[in-house]
Design a protein around this motif. Structure first.
Motif, PDB file in Angstrom:
ATOM      1  N   GLY A 218     -27.023   9.607 -48.143  1.00  0.00           N
ATOM      2  CA  GLY A 218     -26.645   9.306 -46.425  1.00  0.00           C
ATOM      3  C   GLY A 218     -26.614  10.450 -45.590  1.00  0.00           C
ATOM      4  N   GLU A 219     -26.061  11.521 -45.812  1.00  0.00           N
ATOM      5  CA  GLU A 219     -26.527  13.146 -45.316  1.00  0.00           C
ATOM      6  C   GLU A 219     -26.556  14.302 -45.658  1.00  0.00           C
ATOM      7  N   GLU A 220     -27.631  14.748 -45.371  1.00  0.00           N
ATOM      8  CA  GLU A 220     -27.896  16.406 -46.199  1.00  0.00           C
ATOM      9  C   GLU A 220     -27.491  17.363 -44.737  1.00  0.00           C
ATOM     10  N   VAL A 221     -27.311  18.901 -45.445  1.00  0.00           N
ATOM     11  CA  VAL A 221     -27.014  20.001 -44.757  1.00  0.00           C
ATOM     12  C   VAL A 221     -28.115  20.606 -44.530  1.00  0.00           C
ATOM     13  N   ALA A 222     -28.413  20.355 -42.711  1.00  0.00           N
ATOM     14  CA  ALA A 222     -29.320  21.437 -42.467  1.00  0.00           C
ATOM     15  C   ALA A 222     -28.888  22.424 -41.295  1.00  0.00           C
ATOM     16  N   ALA A 223     -29.447  23.398 -40.941  1.00  0.00           N
ATOM     17  CA  ALA A 223     -28.905  24.247 -39.818  1.00  0.00           C
ATOM     18  C   ALA A 223     -30.327  24.978 -39.306  1.00  0.00           C
ATOM     19  N   ALA A 224     -29.886  24.750 -38.093  1.00  0.00           N
ATOM     20  CA  ALA A 224     -31.128  25.524 -36.839  1.00  0.00           C
ATOM     21  C   ALA A 224     -30.511  27.141 -36.751  1.00  0.00           C
ATOM     22  N   VAL A 225     -31.272  28.036 -36.776  1.00  0.00           N
ATOM     23  CA  VAL A 225     -31.463  29.673 -36.608  1.00  0.00           C
ATOM     24  C   VAL A 225     -31.963  30.025 -35.764  1.00  0.00           C
TER      25      VAL A 225
END
Length: 509
Positions: A443-450
């Motif tokens: 459904g959803e996965e964790v992502a991050a912009a840094v």
């Protein structure tokens, strides 16, 4: 307690300084009160009075501040973002049912085209040469006669739209009493006095700048120095000229200011701020501590939103009473936690709800949204903020994120704010925004912009490995994107919803 914007200004020393700006003389309270009378006469002579809606499209600065304060004493103000395109203006002006549009004398932008196509009255704002900051005159080709009626506490002073990141923007009417109450709440929580001066860098089409910087300062008989928007390169020069006792900003602005603080130590030492304020987005604990160390002053994080005419909670100003990672204690309205789907209050983590004199009576023309957003319990009418959080053992409110932003990874609920906090502990990470990335199975996965600190180096894998030592595996971002700058909204806030699309990680729906 004050009930109208006019009453906020009525009791202050007429010779006291009210509104300032770069390279301009100061407007006094007497001049501001005189301006309000002149604006009332001008608008009445154009056929505009109580209940009429006046859209305002002006650049950030003292005239925008004074236009809001003065026009709101006569009619209903509707400030709009000067960066909108013509189609956006056409939508907002129509949605607002605006009767007139106020623009600068030499303005020839997109709002004008939208207003002219709609056959709307256009009012030109002129700044006479040599006039004090904020002073202006109004003119229009239209004339009319309207009865002069004083606005009441129950009249709408200000209309704003919600951001509409996931749906059609909703119209938020704020009454005179809502605006006056919120200005007083900010004044009291910050102990503002006539000796205080705010350096405003917030946009004045947004509730944060209008209420926390402008209205709260004027409620205290204090002064507000209006910069022409936010510019990290000019901030310390403005600070030197304005000599403020405080400023208020969103976290991304504070971070940009911190990045330039080391080369401006002399100005910081000479200014000696009484406190700094942050609001409109969660301030990472690391940033709060760095600001406090840099400026040698308390950092007060406030919690606000448009539907509350800004402030709901605030960290106390007393020495050592600020709690990093918390938005503080209730500061005006009652703040409680409610069940996220059932209409009752709880003593656990859940949806933050508020009730008080600063809260909008309801969205305009949207009974479905009002049905979802308001409920009655324990003798009060509660507004659902859409934020998830809980009170700690000391009565401080800790937010875990927007309910719509909570990442649902195969049934596991993950707070983006928690992941942000962990990644910011990495020595190379300067800014981060964690967001949901659509996943075919989970459904959803964790992502991050840094964004890395200046001169620092780290790979996406380095950051993921670091996170894996600090949190459960399902919370570790599966994708880390290192960027020069994270996209921000019009008010300087980083927006999680829709970020995966903005970064080209998924196809737009």
């Amino acid at each position: 307690m004050h009930k109208t914007i006019q009453s906020l200004l009525s009791e202050h020393d007429g010779s006291a300084l009210a509104i300032g700006a770069p390279d301009r003389g100061w407007m006094t309270y007497e001049c501001l009160r005189d301006l309000a009378h002149e604006v009332a006469d001008a608008l009445h002579g154009m056929g505009i009075g109580k209940g009429d809606r006046v859209a305002i499209v002006l650049p950030n600065g003292p005239e925008m501040a004074a236009a809001f304060v003065s026009i709101a004493q006569v009619a209903t103000t509707a400030p709009l973002n000067p960066a909108y395109r013509e189609e956006e203006y056409a939508f907002y002006l129509s949605d607002l049912k605006a009767k007139a549009l106020v623009v600068a004398e030499d303005y020839d932008g997109a709002a004008l085209g939208a207003a002219e196509k709609a056959g709307m009255m256009v009012i030109r704002l002129r700044v006479p040469v040599g006039s004090p900051a904020g002073y202006f005159t109004l003119s229009s080709e239209h004339s009319g006669i309207v009865g002069k009626k004083d606005v009441s506490p129950d009249d709408v002073a200000l209309i704003l739209h919600t951001s509409g990141t996931t749906s059609r923007p909703k119209i938020v009417p704020l009454l005179q009493s809502n605006v006056a109450a919120s200005a007083e709440h900010v004044r009291m929580s910050l102990n503002l006095t006539p000796e205080d001066r705010c350096l405003n860098v917030m946009p004045l089409f947004h509730i944060h700048g209008l209420i926390a910087a402008v209205a709260a300062s004027l409620a205290a008989g204090a002064s507000v120095w209006c910069a022409p928007g936010f510019d990290a390169l000019k901030f310390f020069g403005w600070m030197k000229e304005a000599k403020p006792t405080w400023y208020t900003a969103v976290p991304t602005m504070h971070q940009a200011i911190l990045a330039r603080a080391a080369r401006n130590e002399e100005i910081i030492d000479a200014t000696r701020l009484r406190f700094l304020r942050s609001s409109s987005a969660s301030l990472p604990a690391q940033v709060m501590l760095a600001l406090g160390d840099t400026f040698g002053a308390p950092v007060v994080e406030g919690y606000g939103m448009t539907e509350a005419a800004h402030q709901m909670a605030s960290n106390p100003l007393d020495d050592g009473a600020q709690k990093p990672g918390s938005v503080g204690v209730e500061a005006g309205p009652m703040v409680r936690i409610a069940h996220e789907t059932e209409n009752h209050l709880i003593d656990d983590i859940g949806e933050v709800v508020i009730s008080g004199p600063n809260v909008t009576p309801g969205y305009e023309g949207n009974p479905e949204a009002n049905e979802k957003s308001f409920f009655d319990a324990e003798g009060h009418r509660w507004f659902r903020t859409g934020d998830q959080g809980a009170f700690d053992e000391d009565g401080y409110l800790v937010l875990t994120g927007r309910l719509k932003e909570i990442i649902n990874r195969g049934g596991e609920k993950i707070s983006p704010l928690e992941v942000d906090g962990v990644l910011l502990d990495h020595p190379a990470v300067g800014q981060v925004v964690t967001f949901a990335l659509p996943h075919p199975k989970l459904g959803e996965e964790v992502a991050a912009a840094v964004v890395l600190r200046e001169g620092a180096e780290a790979s996406a894998q380095d950051i993921r490995s670091f996170a894996a030592t600090r949190m459960a595996d399902f919370k570790v971002p599966r994708k880390v994107i290192i960027m020069d700058e994270i996209p921000k909204g019009a008010t300087g806030k980083m927006q999680r919803i829709g970020l995966a699309e903005k970064l080209g990680l998924v196809e737009k729906a």
